[in-house]
Write an enzyme that holds these catalytic residues in place. Structure first.
Site, PDB file in Angstrom:
ATOM      1  N   LYS A   3       1.212  -1.354   0.481  1.00 22.08           N
ATOM      2  CA  LYS A   3      -0.298   0.216   0.074  1.00 22.08           C
ATOM      3  C   LYS A   3       1.177   1.003  -0.006  1.00 22.08           C
ATOM      4  CE  LYS A   3      -1.686   1.596   3.931  1.00 22.08           C
ATOM      5  NZ  LYS A   3      -1.421   3.258   4.224  1.00 22.08           N
ATOM      6  N   ASN A   4       1.361   1.371   0.968  1.00 22.72           N
ATOM      7  CA  ASN A   4       2.438   2.318   1.198  1.00 22.72           C
ATOM      8  C   ASN A   4       3.417   2.287  -0.011  1.00 22.72           C
ATOM      9  OD1 ASN A   4       1.415   3.063   3.900  1.00 22.72           O
ATOM     10  ND2 ASN A   4       2.857   2.324   4.853  1.00 22.72           N
ATOM     11  N   CYS A  55      -5.028  12.963  12.413  1.00 26.89           N
ATOM     12  CA  CYS A  55      -5.169  11.425  12.837  1.00 26.89           C
ATOM     13  C   CYS A  55      -5.598  10.829  13.755  1.00 26.89           C
ATOM     14  CB  CYS A  55      -4.335  10.294  11.976  1.00 26.89           C
ATOM     15  SG  CYS A  55      -2.882   9.965  12.940  1.00 26.89           S
ATOM     16  N   ASP A  92       4.461   0.609  12.107  1.00 31.09           N
ATOM     17  CA  ASP A  92       3.231   0.225  11.277  1.00 31.09           C
ATOM     18  C   ASP A  92       2.909  -1.671  12.309  1.00 31.09           C
ATOM     19  OD1 ASP A  92       2.307   1.893  10.163  1.00 31.09           O
ATOM     20  OD2 ASP A  92       2.784   1.810   8.551  1.00 31.09           O
ATOM     21  N   ARG A 115       0.296  13.965  13.993  1.00 27.31           N
ATOM     22  CA  ARG A 115       1.075  14.046  12.069  1.00 27.31           C
ATOM     23  C   ARG A 115       0.804  15.234  11.730  1.00 27.31           C
ATOM     24  NH1 ARG A 115      -0.963   8.903   9.529  1.00 27.31           N
ATOM     25  NH2 ARG A 115       1.359   8.301   8.897  1.00 27.31           N
ATOM     26  N   ARG A 140      -8.360  -0.086   4.726  1.00 21.73           N
ATOM     27  CA  ARG A 140      -7.571   0.365   3.150  1.00 21.73           C
ATOM     28  C   ARG A 140      -5.971  -0.019   3.327  1.00 21.73           C
ATOM     29  NH1 ARG A 140      -5.796   5.565   7.285  1.00 21.73           N
ATOM     30  NH2 ARG A 140      -4.422   5.399   5.413  1.00 21.73           N
TER      31      ARG A 140
HETATM   32  C1  UD1 Z   1       4.181   6.852   6.776  1.00 21.16           C
HETATM   33  C2  UD1 Z   1       3.581   5.191   6.233  1.00 21.16           C
HETATM   34  C3  UD1 Z   1       3.467   4.671   7.343  1.00 21.16           C
HETATM   35  C4  UD1 Z   1       4.065   4.404   8.742  1.00 21.16           C
HETATM   36  C5  UD1 Z   1       4.876   5.503   8.612  1.00 21.16           C
HETATM   37  C6  UD1 Z   1       6.218   5.624   9.659  1.00 21.16           C
HETATM   38  C7  UD1 Z   1       2.624   6.022   4.213  1.00 21.16           C
HETATM   39  C8  UD1 Z   1       1.581   6.425   3.239  1.00 21.16           C
HETATM   40  N1  UD1 Z   1       2.497   6.553   4.746  1.00 21.16           N
HETATM   41  O1  UD1 Z   1       3.860   7.882   7.536  1.00 21.16           O
HETATM   42  O2  UD1 Z   1       2.076   3.724   7.482  1.00 21.16           O
HETATM   43  O3  UD1 Z   1       3.795   4.869  10.087  1.00 21.16           O
HETATM   44  O4  UD1 Z   1       5.256   6.331   7.869  1.00 21.16           O
HETATM   45  O5  UD1 Z   1       6.979   4.635   9.277  1.00 21.16           O
HETATM   46  O6  UD1 Z   1       3.839   5.341   3.770  1.00 21.16           O
HETATM   47  N2  UD1 Z   1       7.050  13.654  11.129  1.00 21.16           N
HETATM   48  C9  UD1 Z   1       7.063  15.482  11.519  1.00 21.16           C
HETATM   49  N3  UD1 Z   1       6.649  16.483  10.509  1.00 21.16           N
HETATM   50  C10 UD1 Z   1       6.146  16.017   9.485  1.00 21.16           C
HETATM   51  C11 UD1 Z   1       6.302  14.927   8.641  1.00 21.16           C
HETATM   52  C12 UD1 Z   1       6.176  14.058   9.737  1.00 21.16           C
HETATM   53  O7  UD1 Z   1       7.285  15.448  11.873  1.00 21.16           O
HETATM   54  O8  UD1 Z   1       5.985  16.731   8.608  1.00 21.16           O
HETATM   55  C13 UD1 Z   1       7.063  13.564  12.072  1.00 21.16           C
HETATM   56  C14 UD1 Z   1       5.696  12.445  12.960  1.00 21.16           C
HETATM   57  O9  UD1 Z   1       4.562  12.638  13.451  1.00 21.16           O
HETATM   58  C15 UD1 Z   1       6.420  11.322  13.152  1.00 21.16           C
HETATM   59  C16 UD1 Z   1       7.867  10.589  12.030  1.00 21.16           C
HETATM   60  O10 UD1 Z   1       7.743  11.951  11.811  1.00 21.16           O
HETATM   61  O11 UD1 Z   1       7.105  11.435  14.285  1.00 21.16           O
HETATM   62  C17 UD1 Z   1       7.814   9.885  11.274  1.00 21.16           C
HETATM   63  O12 UD1 Z   1       7.166  10.365  10.361  1.00 21.16           O
HETATM   64  P1  UD1 Z   1       6.650   9.507   8.591  1.00 21.16           P
HETATM   65  O13 UD1 Z   1       7.928   9.219   8.410  1.00 21.16           O
HETATM   66  O14 UD1 Z   1       6.386  11.031   8.005  1.00 21.16           O
HETATM   67  O15 UD1 Z   1       5.387   9.314   8.672  1.00 21.16           O
HETATM   68  P2  UD1 Z   1       4.172   8.648   7.193  1.00 21.16           P
HETATM   69  O16 UD1 Z   1       5.101   9.493   5.739  1.00 21.16           O
HETATM   70  O17 UD1 Z   1       2.685  10.468   7.880  1.00 21.16           O
END
Ligand code: UD1
Length: 422
Positions: free
Chosen positions: A23-24, A117, A307, A122, A399
């Protein structure tokens, strides 16, 4: 709203299960198609609610999605409505991925902020800072991000202060059509990033550092449509293997990459399971074993993934002794703790660390899924709980798990979908 009824069969899960595309990975490759004019083909697409949502996002922008349920032909020729509305982005955060490709190819776009979320705020600040570092103008007004660029993005250097999968996806895609070379430091190295890099390379951009935390992107004036075979879903594979271990069974996941789930397989070995792997399969045998508790930290790849934190917690709830799981990626992702405790687990939470004292027997009860992976954890727990477990809000699970009940049934797990027409 559908729910699941899980009735324990008294028998451990056993057999083989084929893993679907990730999915991701596919959510990123679908949006990357928009970097070129024409038809990009993506195969091994999982049939999921999230891939349907992303198709709808791309359709709103003007793309056509043809092909079967497992092969998408993303035709971007009509992409001219450069906006992703709140109604879609708020249901799936990955819709935010359209920001990078649209601003870099068309010089402007308007994308709704995703909002929070199920388990916390997030933020998307790193997506925005990264795009700004490449030269995009970002304005946030009325809940929307408006990104513009005067001509092609200049490109630039950006160091992610923490590892972020989503921000890496967005900024990397934007860098491909930039005028200059961009250097992304401390980029995420999850397999889904490599898969995106592979598609981008097939579309004609030059990227150095695939698989490392330092990506050097030599922007091109134009990309051509590309091809991507979606990598296997490591989280789906890990979830079924958690089902094997909680039921003290033996399950082989096929069409998966064991390297992508090495952190989980290592934990299972530490717990006392027997693990075998081949080129594209992994087998975990937890039958007739006394399992040991473990201490685990969820961290960025190649460490143990956040995850799989919830599914593993369900498993550890049945392992005698005291286990601990600390989530350093999403420190608030613990909604499932209360629900697992409703099933008779003994889990306490302090900050971002859960202490799990293994109980002899879980008990079936009505429980509610709070997010995708929490849903999987509750179903897995229900497989071995005494009596029936009803898991509501199964739309979360839909999902990200293709054909879940059928795959469980193949392994001997009885998970029945109850459709509520009301
Ligand atoms: C992706 C995955 C999700 C997984 C996560 C961590 C997808 C669609 N989703 O989510 O399933 O749980 O990676 O492996 O691929 N953060 C910030 N600012 C930002 C972005 C992130 O502070 O702009 C922080 C988040 O709050 C979190 C950390 O960075 O603490 C990692 O998050 P991130 O790797 O970005 O997760 P997602 O890409 O949303």
């Amino acid at each position: 709203m559908d729910s699941f009824s899980i009735v324990p069969t008294g028998k451990p899960l056993s057999g083989e299960v084929e893993i679907s595309g990730a999915k991701n990975a596919v959510l990123a490759t679908m949006t990357a198609a928009m970097l070129a004019d024409g038809v990009t083909t993506i195969t091994n697409v999982p049939y999921l609610r999230d891939t349907k949502t992303m198709s709808n996002v791309l359709r709103v922008i003007g793309c056509r999605i043809d092909g079967g349920p497992h092969e998408f032909k993303v035709d971007t020729h009509g992409a001219n409505h450069l906006e992703a509305p709140y109604e879609l982005v708020s249901t799936m955060r990955a819709s935010f991925y359209v920001l990078g490709p649209l601003v870099s190819r068309f010089g402007r776009c308007r994308v709704s902020l995703p909002g929070g979320c199920a388990w916390g705020p997030r933020p998307v600040d790193l997506h925005l800072k990264g795009l700004e570092a490449l030269g995009a103008n970002i304005e946030v007004t009325h809940g929307y991000v408006e990104a513009t660029s005067n001509g092609r993005l200049p490109g630039g250097n950006f160091r992610f202060p923490i590892s972020s999968v989503g921000a890496t996806v967005n900024v990397l895609m934007a860098a491909t059509l930039a005028k200059g070379t961009s250097v992304l430091e401390n980029a995420a190295i999850e397999p889904e990033i490599d898969s995106l890099v592979d598609l981008l390379l097939s579309m004609g951009v030059k990227i150095e550092g695939r698989g490392t935390r330092s990506l050097v992107v030599h922007g091109v004036e134009e990309m051509h449509p590309g091809f991507s075979e979606t990598i296997p879903d490591r989280i789906e594979a890990g979830s079924f293997l958690c089902g094997a271990v909680i039921s003290r069974g033996k399950v082989k996941t096929t069409k998966c990459d064991p390297i992508h789930i090495k952190s989980l397989l290592d934990i299972f070995e530490e717990m006392g399971c027997i693990v075998h792997t081949g080129k594209d399969w992994a087998e975990v045998d937890a039958s007739s074993r006394d399992l040991k508790p473990v201490h685990v930290e969820a961290v960025p790849y190649p460490g143990f993934p956040t995850d799989l934190q919830a599914p593993l917690m369900a498993v550890l709830a049945t392992v005698p002794g005291e286990s601990k799981i600390r989530d350093t990626v999403y420190i608030d992702r613990f909604k499932h703790v209360a629900e697992l405790n409703r099933l008779g687990a003994n889990i306490s939470l302090e900050g971002n660390t859960a202490t799990i004292k293994g109980v002899e027997k879980l008990q079936g009860a009505p429980v509610m899924a709070s997010d995708l992976r929490a849903a999987a954890a509750l179903v897995i727990a229900g497989l071995v709980a005494d009596g029936e477990t009803r898991v509501s809000r199964i739309y979360h699970l839909d999902r990200g798990y293709e054909n879940f009940e059928a795959k469980m049934a193949k392994l001997g797990g009885m998970v029945v979908r109850l459709s509520d027409q009301s």
